[in-house]
Design a protein around this motif. Structure first.
Motif, mmCIF file in Angstrom:
data_model
loop_
_atom_site.group_PDB
_atom_site.id
_atom_site.type_symbol
_atom_site.label_atom_id
_atom_site.label_comp_id
_atom_site.label_asym_id
_atom_site.label_seq_id
_atom_site.Cartn_x
_atom_site.Cartn_y
_atom_site.Cartn_z
ATOM 1 N N MET A 1 0.846 -1.190 0.000
ATOM 2 C CA MET A 1 0.000 0.000 0.000
ATOM 3 C C MET A 1 0.888 1.248 0.000
ATOM 4 N N THR A 2 0.571 2.180 -0.878
ATOM 5 C CA THR A 2 1.380 3.387 -0.957
ATOM 6 C C THR A 2 1.117 4.305 0.231
ATOM 7 N N LEU A 3 2.055 5.239 0.433
ATOM 8 C CA LEU A 3 1.897 6.190 1.527
ATOM 9 C C LEU A 3 0.641 7.024 1.335
ATOM 10 N N ARG A 4 0.369 7.384 0.102
ATOM 11 C CA ARG A 4 -0.838 8.162 -0.173
ATOM 12 C C ARG A 4 -2.091 7.367 0.157
ATOM 13 N N GLN A 5 -2.087 6.090 -0.183
ATOM 14 C CA GLN A 5 -3.232 5.241 0.135
ATOM 15 C C GLN A 5 -3.386 5.075 1.650
ATOM 16 N N GLN A 6 -2.255 4.967 2.341
ATOM 17 C CA GLN A 6 -2.332 4.861 3.789
ATOM 18 C C GLN A 6 -2.915 6.126 4.414
ATOM 19 N N PHE A 7 -2.448 7.300 3.926
ATOM 20 C CA PHE A 7 -3.009 8.550 4.412
ATOM 21 C C PHE A 7 -4.511 8.607 4.131
ATOM 22 N N SER A 8 -4.898 8.245 2.935
ATOM 23 C CA SER A 8 -6.313 8.290 2.560
ATOM 24 C C SER A 8 -7.126 7.337 3.426
ATOM 25 N N PHE A 9 -6.584 6.132 3.628
ATOM 26 C CA PHE A 9 -7.310 5.138 4.414
ATOM 27 C C PHE A 9 -7.469 5.587 5.866
ATOM 28 N N LEU A 10 -6.375 6.047 6.465
ATOM 29 C CA LEU A 10 -6.445 6.456 7.868
ATOM 30 C C LEU A 10 -7.349 7.670 8.054
ATOM 31 N N THR A 11 -7.238 8.651 7.154
ATOM 32 C CA THR A 11 -8.093 9.841 7.266
ATOM 33 C C THR A 11 -9.551 9.482 7.051
ATOM 34 N N SER A 12 -9.811 8.634 6.052
ATOM 35 C CA SER A 12 -11.191 8.201 5.817
ATOM 36 C C SER A 12 -11.725 7.427 7.005
ATOM 37 N N LEU A 13 -10.883 6.564 7.587
ATOM 38 C CA LEU A 13 -11.313 5.799 8.757
ATOM 39 C C LEU A 13 -11.628 6.734 9.918
ATOM 40 N N LEU A 14 -10.805 7.768 10.108
ATOM 41 C CA LEU A 14 -11.050 8.719 11.181
ATOM 42 C C LEU A 14 -12.369 9.458 10.966
ATOM 43 N N ILE A 169 -7.864 15.803 -3.223
ATOM 44 C CA ILE A 169 -7.237 16.996 -3.807
ATOM 45 C C ILE A 169 -6.073 17.460 -2.950
ATOM 46 N N LEU A 170 -6.277 17.467 -1.646
ATOM 47 C CA LEU A 170 -5.228 17.919 -0.737
ATOM 48 C C LEU A 170 -4.002 17.000 -0.802
ATOM 49 N N LEU A 171 -4.247 15.681 -0.788
ATOM 50 C CA LEU A 171 -3.123 14.749 -0.857
ATOM 51 C C LEU A 171 -2.409 14.844 -2.202
ATOM 52 N N GLY A 172 -3.205 15.052 -3.276
ATOM 53 C CA GLY A 172 -2.575 15.239 -4.583
ATOM 54 C C GLY A 172 -1.654 16.445 -4.600
ATOM 55 N N TRP A 173 -2.101 17.514 -3.949
ATOM 56 C CA TRP A 173 -1.276 18.723 -3.882
ATOM 57 C C TRP A 173 -0.052 18.503 -2.995
ATOM 58 N N LEU A 174 -0.269 17.817 -1.856
ATOM 59 C CA LEU A 174 0.841 17.581 -0.944
ATOM 60 C C LEU A 174 1.859 16.605 -1.516
ATOM 61 N N PHE A 175 1.372 15.594 -2.253
ATOM 62 C CA PHE A 175 2.276 14.571 -2.757
ATOM 63 C C PHE A 175 2.855 14.922 -4.123
ATOM 64 N N ARG A 176 2.460 16.054 -4.687
ATOM 65 C CA ARG A 176 2.999 16.431 -5.989
ATOM 66 C C ARG A 176 4.523 16.532 -5.963
ATOM 67 N N PRO A 177 5.112 17.178 -4.955
ATOM 68 C CA PRO A 177 6.589 17.192 -4.912
ATOM 69 C C PRO A 177 7.190 15.797 -4.785
ATOM 70 N N ILE A 178 6.519 14.907 -4.031
ATOM 71 C CA ILE A 178 7.035 13.544 -3.888
ATOM 72 C C ILE A 178 6.969 12.813 -5.222
ATOM 73 N N ASN A 179 5.868 13.012 -5.960
ATOM 74 C CA ASN A 179 5.757 12.388 -7.275
ATOM 75 C C ASN A 179 6.844 12.905 -8.210
ATOM 76 N N ARG A 180 7.120 14.207 -8.112
ATOM 77 C CA ARG A 180 8.174 14.767 -8.970
ATOM 78 C C ARG A 180 9.538 14.211 -8.566
ATOM 79 N N VAL A 181 9.738 14.009 -7.265
ATOM 80 C CA VAL A 181 10.997 13.416 -6.816
ATOM 81 C C VAL A 181 11.121 11.984 -7.343
ATOM 82 N N GLU A 182 10.001 11.245 -7.342
ATOM 83 C CA GLU A 182 10.019 9.883 -7.879
ATOM 84 C C GLU A 182 10.389 9.894 -9.364
ATOM 85 N N LYS A 183 9.757 10.800 -10.122
ATOM 86 C CA LYS A 183 10.086 10.911 -11.539
ATOM 87 C C LYS A 183 11.536 11.341 -11.732
ATOM 88 N N GLN A 184 11.990 12.207 -10.840
ATOM 89 C CA GLN A 184 13.375 12.663 -10.917
ATOM 90 C C GLN A 184 14.334 11.498 -10.694
#
Length: 656
Positions: A1-14, A169-184
């Motif tokens: 499970m990706t970090l983004r999915q974990q964040f989404s799952f935990l926040t949704s569960l909360l 939307i928020l996670l997409g914005w927050l993880f955008r730099p991480i995605n760019r780092v992955e592509k980098q």
């Protein structure tokens, strides 16, 4: 499970836990409220009914029954009972208060009301007449509570959906730099040094992006330093600093590699001498002379750029040499006169004040003595120098070999394509330790009228008549057909050298895709390679070809590395899988430490880019030992095996 999915799952569960908790509290509070109201209403009704009954004359049971009916018919109560002191009890039992079910059955089973029996004494004066018992009906409470819960559920559902959308939307914005780092990071693996310009504001992400950018800059700097050092070593060891072409050592070693290896060659060796360079220097000065020599070096590179595998060098102050692959003496004579006329109309035109003479010798054999070849070319040069004006002469020795005109060559080549006269040979490429088979280099031969012509003899005419794409496509198709009949060895690739002209032909790209699409499982065993000396004019087309064939598993390699003039940064730009260092660097390697250091530098650069490094043309045991010490991944040459004619023999071959 990706970090983004974990964040989404935990926040949704909360969010779900909060909403469910709030809903349960709402249901519990609503149940308590309605239960209190139902019990209060029952006590009020019991008191009111007892008071009314106290006014009824003694023995009038009908009037008492009417009072109970009036209260019961309102539907708010499930049970009304009057128990007189003397006599039978009067009662009304429950019925459905509403026409339809007030709430789902599961909800009513889940939520239960603890209804109390409300009691009141019926008295007249000081006499007690009986007891009234009333129980409230819960249908209306269930209806109102279910309506409230349903509204809450709808509201919570909308809140949950909106919250998840906003969270995405928020996670997409927050993880955008991480995605760019992955592509980098992936781009670094693909030899692309990307630097992120958009720095995030979040402190932690900002530090991560800045650290990644710093690492990219450091890697780029290391690669550039290694590349520059290796290029400087190549230039100092094998190139003339003034003209930019090979120096005497570099030219003689390249020539010796072609003439001395146990493979057939076919080409013209030309020596050129400037007749009045000393006089030109005295009249115009050293700077003008240096400028003229520099322009001559550029002109030779430009003239020879049209001939793949051709090379030139400055052997002394006014002496130059170049070698051009060709098919026969007629072709060699035509090339010699063509180069002479190009130089005459270019940098060495008579108005420049410099005279020159050309002497050439046609070489076509399995092996030739470089000293003898230079001697013959020098003899032709002396014949040309008997003329005061610029002149070109071809050594008049034994002709030998095939002698056809250009028209006859074209007919032969076209008929060879039509009759599938091409045959293939396979030379093994073994691992550094010599224990594993890595590749087979595919060589083409042309069978015509009982003769077997090597590629060195007929390919220059293929290039001249612009048949490269057709021949290359035919060779690739024949290799694929052979692999269909004889399945390839696991983890072994079959390397096919293709012409630069084919790389520039878009129709050739489509033909390759069509061939590979018929047998995609076999395409992954194919490797295509081009000579380094031709990269300058085909780099963009080569990138398109490599990307179009990547889905089939076809890989790209560069052959004859070290013989070109391009900076080694092309290894970072092109989607390469391997490089093959030219055999001229392997020949006599045991006695040349500077070449060993050059190969080691090339290996380090390539390995930093995850490229496989192969050596070729090794024939002596001492050279093999030193080449292994440089760290190359594999090597080939007559030391290991000669080209094998049948693919079945190639598949049975085992490293010794």
């Amino acid at each position: 499970m990706t970090l983004r999915q974990q964040f989404s799952f935990l926040t949704s569960l909360l969010v779900v836990i909060l909403l469910v908790g709030n809903l349960l509290l709402t249901i519990g509070n609503g149940r308590d409220y309605f239960q209190q109201q139902l019990n209060a209403r029952a006590y009020d009704a019991a008191t009111s009914l007892a008071l009314s009954m106290s006014q009824v004359p003694a023995g009038d049971d009908i009037q008492l029954q009417r009072l109970m009916d009036v209260l019961f018919d309102r539907g708010f109560f499930s049970d009304i009972e009057f128990i007189p002191v003397n006599g039978p009890a009067l009662e009304r039992r429950s019925r459905e208060a509403l026409a339809n079910a007030p709430a789902p059955q599961w909800f009513m089973n889940l939520v239960s009301f603890d209804l109390m029996v409300a009691e009141a004494d019926v008295t007249r004066g000081w006499s007690r007449l009986g007891l009234v018992k009333i129980v409230s009906h819960p249908d209306f409470a269930y209806r109102d509570l279910w309506s409230m819960v349903r509204s809450e559920l709808m509201w919570f559902a909308w809140v949950l959906i909106i919250a998840l959308i906003l969270l995405h939307i928020l996670l997409g914005w927050l993880f955008r730099p991480i995605n760019r780092v992955e592509k980098q990071a992936l781009a670094i693996c693909e030899k692309d040094w990307q630097v992120q310009e958009d720095i995030p504001r979040a402190r932690e992400l900002q530090r991560m992006v800045l650290a990644m950018n710093k690492m990219v800059e450091k890697l780029r700097s290391i690669f550039n330093e290694q590349s520059a050092m290796t290029e400087q070593l190549r230039s100092e060891s094998f190139s003339d600093s003034l003209t930019g072409i090979l120096n005497r050592r570099g030219f003689d070693e390249r020539l010796a590699h072609i003439l001395c290896r146990e493979e057939e060659h076919s080409g013209v060796l030309v020596l050129m001498q400037l007749g009045n360079l000393t006089e030109f220097n005295n009249n115009h000065g050293r700077q003008a002379t240096d400028d003229a020599l520099s322009l001559l070096g550029q002109e030779l590179q430009r003239v020879l750029a049209d001939y793949p595998l051709a090379f030139s060098g400055r052997r002394s102050g006014s002496d130059f040499g170049f070698y051009i692959p060709c098919t026969d003496r007629v072709h060699a004579s035509d090339l010699l006169q063509l180069v002479h006329s190009q130089l005459m109309t270019g940098v060495l035109s008579p108005r420049q004040g410099l005279t020159f003479h050309l002497g050439g010798v046609f070489l076509q054999n399995l092996q030739d003595d470089p000293a003898h070849a230079l001697s013959c070319a020098d003899a032709a040069l002396r014949q040309a120098q008997r003329h005061p004006e610029s002149e070109a002469r071809l050594y008049d020795g034994d002709q030998g070999g095939v002698e056809w005109t250009a028209g006859e060559w074209r007919k032969v080549l076209q008929e060879a394509l039509a009759t599938d006269a091409l045959t293939l040979q396979y030379q093994p490429v073994v691992s550094n330790a010599g224990e594993q088979l890595l590749q087979f280099e595919v060589f083409s031969r042309l069978e015509w009228q009982g003769q077997v012509l090597s590629a060195a003899r007929f390919w220059p005419m293929v290039e001249q008549h612009q048949l490269s794409a057709r021949y290359d496509a035919s060779i690739v198709a024949q290799v694929m057909k052979t692999l269909v009949q004889t399945p390839p060895l696991a983890d072994v690739r079959y390397c096919i050298n293709i012409s630069p002209a084919s790389v520039l032909d878009e129709e050739f790209h489509k033909q390759l895709q069509a061939v590979f699409s018929h047998s995609p499982e076999l395409a992954s065993h194919i490797a295509l390679e081009v000579p380094e000396s031709a990269l300058a004019g085909i780099e963009s087309a080569l990138s398109r070809l490599a990307l179009s064939l990547r889905n089939y598993g076809v890989v790209l390699g560069i052959d004859q590395v070290g013989t070109g003039t391009m900076a080694f940064a092309y290894m970072q730009r092109l989607p390469l899988d391997y490089i093959r260092i030219d055999g001229s660097f392997s020949r006599g390697l045991a006695a040349a430490q500077d070449r060993k250091f050059f190969i080691q530098s090339m290996v380090q650069i390539a390995h930093n880019l995850d490229l496989t490094v192969l050596g070729e043309g090794v024939e002596e045991n001492d050279d093999v030992s030193v080449l292994r010490q440089t760290g190359v991944d594999g090597m080939s040459g007559y030391y290991f095996s000669r080209p094998l004619v049948a693919i079945a023999d190639a598949h049975q071959w085992q490293p010794q």
